[in-house]
Design a protein around this motif. Structure first.
Motif, PDB file in Angstrom:
ATOM      1  N   HIS A   1       0.843  -1.205   0.000  1.00  0.00           N
ATOM      2  CA  HIS A   1       0.000   0.000   0.000  1.00  0.00           C
ATOM      3  C   HIS A   1       0.876   1.252   0.000  1.00  0.00           C
ATOM      4  O   HIS A   1       2.111   1.178  -0.116  1.00  0.00           O
TER       5      HIS A   1
ATOM      6  N   MET B   1      -8.379   9.384  -3.270  1.00  0.00           N
ATOM      7  CA  MET B   1      -8.290   8.001  -3.731  1.00  0.00           C
ATOM      8  C   MET B   1      -8.848   7.075  -2.676  1.00  0.00           C
ATOM      9  O   MET B   1      -8.682   7.318  -1.490  1.00  0.00           O
ATOM     10  N   LYS B   2      -9.519   6.063  -3.122  1.00  0.00           N
ATOM     11  CA  LYS B   2     -10.032   5.044  -2.200  1.00  0.00           C
ATOM     12  C   LYS B   2      -9.514   3.684  -2.655  1.00  0.00           C
ATOM     13  O   LYS B   2      -9.428   3.402  -3.835  1.00  0.00           O
ATOM     14  N   SER B   3      -9.196   2.845  -1.679  1.00  0.00           N
ATOM     15  CA  SER B   3      -8.807   1.481  -2.025  1.00  0.00           C
ATOM     16  C   SER B   3     -10.068   0.647  -2.193  1.00  0.00           C
ATOM     17  O   SER B   3     -11.176   1.091  -1.894  1.00  0.00           O
TER      18      SER B   3
ATOM     19  N   VAL C   1      -4.610   2.952   0.684  1.00  0.00           N
ATOM     20  CA  VAL C   1      -4.489   3.074  -0.767  1.00  0.00           C
ATOM     21  C   VAL C   1      -3.518   2.027  -1.288  1.00  0.00           C
ATOM     22  O   VAL C   1      -2.374   1.950  -0.856  1.00  0.00           O
TER      23      VAL C   1
ATOM     24  N   ASP D   1      -2.924   0.462  -7.473  1.00  0.00           N
ATOM     25  CA  ASP D   1      -3.906   1.471  -7.880  1.00  0.00           C
ATOM     26  C   ASP D   1      -3.256   2.843  -7.974  1.00  0.00           C
ATOM     27  O   ASP D   1      -3.543   3.629  -8.883  1.00  0.00           O
ATOM     28  N   LEU D   2      -2.383   3.147  -7.011  1.00  0.00           N
ATOM     29  CA  LEU D   2      -1.699   4.447  -6.997  1.00  0.00           C
ATOM     30  C   LEU D   2      -0.821   4.609  -8.232  1.00  0.00           C
ATOM     31  O   LEU D   2      -0.853   5.650  -8.901  1.00  0.00           O
TER      32      LEU D   2
END
Length: 591
Positions: A130, A394-396, A402, A406-407
């Motif tokens: 993350h 941003m949402k996980s 996070v 995705d980041l």
């Protein structure tokens, strides 16, 4: 000998001749001259006053006259209170540039014979990496590269937390609700699949807790008595007992996670020379406990548990072995530290771990010192702060932390959007565009996280980080690409241009570029990529100032002046490229 060393040597001679005193070298303090005053190098005169027995101004004038008379490259001086500002001849800087900075090996530091281990990443195998891991990995990698650039032999190590109750939770949930799902059948990276079942376990566990509370149990009782946690604990016991079925499941699911991690590490551009696994190290340290008892460093309590008393050191009593003979984290870390040192015999060992573990590492290093481990003095905890995101940015998938993948994807997408708006890639092929968006997106992420001192908590805004102006990765990348375009248009070939007149900005540039090796060493000594990152920003900023001040370089009719300015541009590009590579950031040849 460089000009600073000449000035120090000459100042020692001046104090001897003028005042018949021997001044220690460490009493001579040189600084860059402040921009509002004339000169390039300043001597802070106050430490010399006790040798001269004169006022700072008189002492400064004495020294200034001596240095102008005895150091050929010093052409003038001025005194501002207790500060002696020295003007160094342009010819010195031009010669320095041509003979040192223009040399392809400039900035290379010789091996120093020291070996350092940098341990970073250290993930759990029950979920994906993350945002916090991203800062850890980028920091660990760049510090390792900094130390390498400063002449150290570096071993990059990843200690993987691949065992324990958290792993069993994912395994048990997959057993119960997975229906044989695999990363291939689910179209998910393996770490995401295992993380999915860790979340499922947590949700089902909470349901069981609520049901038991409704039957009258307290929350603490319900947490202990929930069937799922009892099963998970049983699975851990079976794993420790070597149960074949549990071990096979553990190997399979950890294998999925490692495949997933490998993709993330590749995308982040980080690597490791050696992996250690907690499943192989969790029993270590008991021999160290026996050693500590023999030496009287540890003591046993009546229940058989083993402790160390650190109250005299401002800490507390610390448990190192439970009464039932099982290890605690510190036991394992003591054993692992010994094993790593036995494996590599390094001079320094650096742990890149968040600041929530500050106390743990104080205790660990202190215990090792008390046990008489001579190498414990070389251990250092590189503590860093949390990374926050602006609310709602941003949402996980789970809405908590996070996800690194995705980041990374968001950074590349944002880079694509911002670059396309500028219209600078219209003549790029699709393949070139995708490579560029990845370079810009990851460069922005890495630079933003690394330009802040490690100890500071930071707020990371993905959109703000991708800006082609200001103290950002893309600004430095764009500057590099601009220089490469200029060199191509100027048909550049490196050749010395010794007899040229330089502007004040060109002099500033040469002085700034000449600092590159010392900036590397300063950043390595402080374990701070931020020091290097902000230096590179100053270099890029200085080039843009120079570029806008001088007439178009490729149209310059004076061949020597054109060559000199192309040389300045080429050295700037090389320093930006080398420095950014140390930070793990690639710079495009064109943008």
């Amino acid at each position: 000998m460089n000009i600073e060393q000449h000035i120090v040597t000459a100042t020692i001679a001046a104090v001897k001749q003028l005042y018949d005193q021997d001044i220690p070298e460490n009493q001579i303090n040189l600084q860059d001259t402040r921009t509002e005053f004339e000169g390039q190098i300043t001597i802070v005169v106050f430490p010399v006053v006790r040798f001269s027995k004169k006022s700072p101004e008189v002492t400064a004038n004495d020294l200034g006259e001596y240095l102008v008379a005895n150091v050929p490259d010093i052409t003038a001086f001025n005194v501002i209170k207790g500060f002696l500002n020295l003007t160094v001849a342009d010819s010195y800087w031009i010669n320095l540039f041509n003979n040192e900075l223009l040399n392809p090996s400039f900035g290379s530091i010789k091996p120093n014979g020291q070996k350092v281990m940098v341990e970073y990443s250290s993930p759990n195998t029950n979920k994906p990496l993350h945002l916090g891991h991203v800062r850890n990995n980028l920091l660990g990698y760049s510090v390792a590269e900094l130390l390498k650039a400063d002449g150290y032999e570096v071993i990059k190590v990843n200690l993987v937390n691949d065992r324990g109750i958290h792993i069993c939770k994912s395994m048990l949930a997959w057993q119960k609700w997975g229906n044989g799902e695999t990363p291939e059948s689910a179209f998910l990276k393996g770490d995401h699949l295992v993380g999915k079942y860790y979340v499922i376990f947590d949700k089902e566990y909470k349901k069981e807790i609520e049901a038991l509370k409704a039957e009258g149990q307290t929350e603490e009782e319900a947490k202990k008595n929930a069937p799922l946690i009892i099963e998970a604990q049983k699975m851990l016991q079976d794993w420790e007992a070597g149960d074949a079925e549990v071990i096979d499941l553990w190997k399979k699911m950890n294998g999925w996670v490692y495949d997933g991690f490998a993709v993330t590490y590749k995308n982040l551009g980080v690597d490791f020379d050696k992996y250690y696994y907690e499943s192989n190290t969790y029993l270590l340290g008991k021999g160290t406990v026996d050693e500590g008892l023999e030496k009287g460093v540890f003591f046993k309590k009546p229940d058989g548990s083993v402790w160390i008393d650190l109250t005299a050191d401002g800490l507390d009593q610390k448990l190192v072995l439970r009464a039932d003979g099982t290890s605690v984290y510190i036991t394992q870390d003591l054993g692992t530290a010994q094993m790593k040192h036995d494996d590599f015999k390094m001079d320094q060992s650096l742990y890149v771990v968040g600041n929530e573990q500050d106390y743990h590492f104080k205790v660990l290093f202190l215990i090792l010192e008390k046990l008489g481990k001579s190498w414990a003095k070389g251990m250092h905890h590189l503590s860093y702060g949390m990374v926050d995101l602006p609310s709602g940015k941003m949402k996980s998938r789970e809405g908590t932390v996070v996800d690194a993948d995705d980041l990374i994807a968001e950074m590349v997408t944002t880079a694509k959007q911002k670059t396309e708006v500028l219209g600078k890639v219209n003549n790029f092929s699709e393949e070139e565009k995708e490579a560029l968006y990845s370079q810009i997106g990851l460069g922005a992420l890495k630079y933003f996280l690394l330009k802040v001192e490690p100890k500071k908590r930071l707020l990371f805004d993905p959109s703000e980080s991708i800006d082609f102006q200001g103290n950002t990765g893309p600004f430095i990348q764009y500057t590099h690409a601009r220089i490469k375009s200029l060199l191509t248009k100027g048909s550049y070939i490196a050749t010395q241009a010794p007899d040229v007149a330089i502007t004040a900005t060109e002099l500033e540039m040469i002085m700034l570029l000449a600092k590159y090796p010392s900036e590397i060493s300063a950043a390595a000594k402080a374990y701070s990529p931020a020091t290097l990152a902000n230096y590179l920003y100053e270099v890029a900023k200085m080039f843009n100032k120079f570029y806008h001040e001088v007439p178009p370089i490729v149209k310059e009719e004076n061949a020597a002046l054109k060559q000199h300015r192309l040389n300045l541009s080429a050295v700037t590009a090389e320093i930006l490229k080398k420095g950014m590579n140390i930070l793990g950031i690639t710079v495009p040849e064109r943008m």
